[in-house]
Write a protein that holds these residues in place. Structure first.
Motif: not given
Lengths: 238, 454
Positions: A57, A81-82, A84-85, A90, A113, B336, B338-339, B342-348, B447-448, B451-452
């Motif tokens: 991150l 991003s890639e 992390r994906n 997480f 993603y 949104r 937070r959302e 989350i999306r950025r953490a998941l790779g967006a 993103p950090i 998320l917080r």
């Protein structure tokens, strides 16, 4: 030995007003594949900074972070991003599900993603269903997060973390918002994943939770203060 | 497939806050609706104007006699203190002759002179006030009238000064409510006329400017021009006794209509006509030249101005709707955060977040656009309903006859087909334009931090 992740003299400094905060002051750590590592430490110890770096991150101020064979330290935002994906799964303390999506849709989010692939195939869908079954949520695929208990939500998050077959699973206080019975349930799933050979890094401040891991490090003042097997460790990997 | 999924998920997010999304959409709904409705009203008005102008004949040049404003010097000299005055004005036989001889490009019908009088017509017990039109055979075609029964005034009638009459539909209905008028006789100023024909019903034309006020062809009685002229006292003088005064006016022709051979030469010929009459009338303002084609051009210009004005007013409401959307989307982004984390953490990637929020904004404005379009399509029906309610419940007949009432009742909105895709396109573009800023704001979040965010 093959490493899932390697930290080489990692430093992270923040500029806070006039003075510089040294959150990480040279951390080196090797995480072999199949490791189950617990990171402990009080607040302000650099634990969170460490987690952010491990989760791709954030970028370190200096030093190297190798995730599988890739150097994360110099990546652009898109590359992070890639990474992390595809490399990281997480699991958060507060579950962090997307409220307007159903259980199944939440599990699918990382698939949206992926680089290269444009759509969710039937095989992908099958995989999501298997993961949902794995965490025991087959009956609740159409439920939305607010219709689920905390433990169920965390299980959705675990399924979501697994969907892209990540190199490491990063769990941040996974039991922090759960009662002890549910927490134990979640820990059981994590332990099972570890038994299957997955690499898990878990941040926690609870000793008995950390005891589930096969290795613990304790952070203090931005460095690793101590490392090893704590008393009361139940499992030692051969 | 991916796009479809993105749109599907966008709607899911919007449906999470139904009331908010609906209210936000309203701005666009009414924006698009008003664009379409405004343009429909403009289009309807311009089509009406075009029809009216064309019903006057695009190849016609109409010269009307106009009573000049009372000029004190002129009235004194003519009245001579004998208790009455004869006012002479308008088109004369000399005009007719000079026009006939000098104007080029005329068709076979050439010049059609008309003399009009407002008189009462009687038949048995029935009395109706009518416009008595003295005309020639060509009048029928030039004014786009049609015969319902019998025939129109013929050249022979004019030659014979025959006492024949053709009734307009309205006149025929009031004088002959039951029986067939053909072959029967009516009385005008003590003289009997044989009815030889009836014209078809025709809606009144509204005023189109110049001296050509609205004409109601339904109350006409057509008789041969020569007959009418013989009817008038001392040739061309028509006298009228009003309480306390006696006035008479002398007009030879109320109107001369020229028909030219093609639309291309209308304006050139009209110029010649104007120059000719200016010379013979010595700059007296007792006539007016009306060229329907020029009126058509003016009407088109007017429509363009109308469209631009109405369109921009409606466009402003779209703009306001767009600002409303941006406002809500900015609030949504904050809500949104937070959302997004989350999306950025998941790779967006940032790009994915931008796409997501722009898609949501466009889904919002596009849906609003579709609803607005559907409402816009119903404009003519809404108008018809409104008119009906107005007539039935709200206004009595006198109020309906007022200028405002007439204006509203006269409106016939016509949907301009091109306005549908244009208005919808605008709604989508509005979403795009006003969605960019909130979407970029969302993507730029750390993103950090996101998320917080709680």
């Amino acid at each position: 030995m093959k490493y899932a992740a390697r930290l080489i003299n990692l430093r992270k400094h923040y500029q806070l007003g006039d003075h510089e905060v040294q959150a990480l002051r040279g951390v080196s750590l090797d995480i072999p594949e199949g490791d189950f590592l617990a990171i402990m430490g009080s607040s302000g110890s650099g634990k969170s900074t460490m987690l952010n770096l491990l989760g791709a991150l954030d970028r370190p101020t200096s030093g190297q972070y190798l995730l599988r064979d890739r150097d994360v330290s110099e990546m652009t935002d898109d590359e992070l991003s890639e990474a992390r994906n595809s490399l990281i799964g997480f699991i958060f303390q507060s579950f962090n599900l997307i409220q307007q999506y159903t259980v199944l849709e939440n599990i699918e989010v990382p698939l949206l993603y992926r680089s290269g692939t444009t759509s969710i195939s039937a095989a992908d869908r099958q995989k999501c269903l298997l993961l949902a079954d794995r965490v025991g949520l087959t009956e609740r695929l159409d439920h939305r997060p607010f219709q689920l208990s905390g433990g169920q939500q965390q299980r959705v998050a675990i399924a979501r973390a697994l969907v892209n077959d990540p190199t490491i699973i990063l769990a941040d206080e996974p039991t922090g918002n759960l009662d002890s019975a549910t927490g134990e349930e979640i820990m059981r799933i994590l332990t099972e994943l570890h038994d299957e050979g997955r690499t898990i890094i878990m941040v926690t401040h609870e000793a008995d939770v950390a005891a589930n891991a096969n290795r613990q490090i304790i952070m203090k003042d931005g460095v690793i203060a101590s490392e090893g097997i704590l008393p009361g460790n139940k499992r030692v990997r051969a | 497939m991916r796009l479809f999924r993105t749109i599907q998920l966008a709607f899911k997010s919007l449906l999470l806050h139904k009331l908010r999304s609906g209210l936000t959409m309203l701005g666009i709904v009414f924006g698009v609706f008003s664009v379409i409705a405004m343009l429909a009203i403009g289009e309807g008005a311009s089509q009406q104007a075009q029809q009216q102008v064309l019903s006057l004949g695009a190849t016609n040049i109409i010269i009307r006699s106009v009573k000049p404003p009372d000029d004190p010097a002129a009235s004194q000299s003519s009245s001579g203190g004998r208790g009455g005055s004869v006012q002479r004005y308008g088109l004369t036989r000399a005009d007719y002759k000079i026009l006939e001889e000098t104007i080029p490009n005329l068709t076979g019908s050439g010049l059609v002179p008309v003399r009009e009088l407002n008189l009462e017509a009687r038949r048995l017990g029935q009395v109706t006030s009518s416009r008595i039109v003295g005309c020639t055979a060509d009048y029928l075609e030039m004014n786009h009238l049609a015969i319902a029964a019998g025939r129109f005034i013929s050249d022979r009638d004019n030659f014979d000064m025959a006492n024949t009459a053709v009734l307009a539909y309205g006149t025929a209905m009031s004088l002959f409510p039951i029986d067939n008028p053909i072959g029967q006789s009516i009385q005008i100023k003590g003289r009997a006329y044989r009815v030889v024909g009836v014209t078809q019903e025709r809606t009144a034309s509204a005023a189109v400017g110049g001296s050509l006020s609205g004409q109601d062809f339904n109350k006409d009685i057509y008789i041969p021009l020569s007959t009418l002229q013989s009817l008038l006292n001392s040739g061309d003088v028509f006298s009228r006794i009003l309480p306390g005064s006696f006035s008479a006016e002398s007009v030879i022709y109320n109107q001369i209509t020229l028909q030219v051979s093609s639309i291309d030469v209308v304006e050139r010929t009209a110029e010649v006509v104007r120059e000719t009459l200016e010379r013979t009338h010595d700059k007296k303002n007792d006539y007016d030249v009306v060229v329907p084609l020029e009126l058509l051009r003016q009407a088109e210009q007017l429509r363009n101005i109308f469209n631009i004005v109405l369109g921009s007013v409606a466009g402003i409401s779209l703009l306001v709707g767009g600002i409303g959307i941006m406002n809500i989307m900015l609030a949504t982004v904050t809500e949104r955060t937070r959302e997004i984390g989350i999306r950025r953490a998941l790779g967006a990637r940032q790009r994915d977040i931008v796409n997501q929020f722009i898609t949501e904004t466009i889904a919002l404005s596009g849906t609003g656009g579709l609803i607005g379009m559907a409402m816009g399509l119903s404009t003519p029906y809404v108008f018809a309903g409104g008119k009906w309610i107005l007539k039935e419940f709200i206004l009595d007949s006198s109020a309906a006859g007022s200028e405002m009432g007439k204006m509203f009742l006269g409106m016939e909105p016509v949907i301009a087909v091109w306005s549908l895709p244009v208005a919808f396109g605008f709604s989508v573009v509005t979403g795009l334009v006003f969605g960019v800023y909130p979407a970029r704001a969302a993507a730029k979040l750390d993103p950090i931090e996101a998320l917080r965010h709680t």
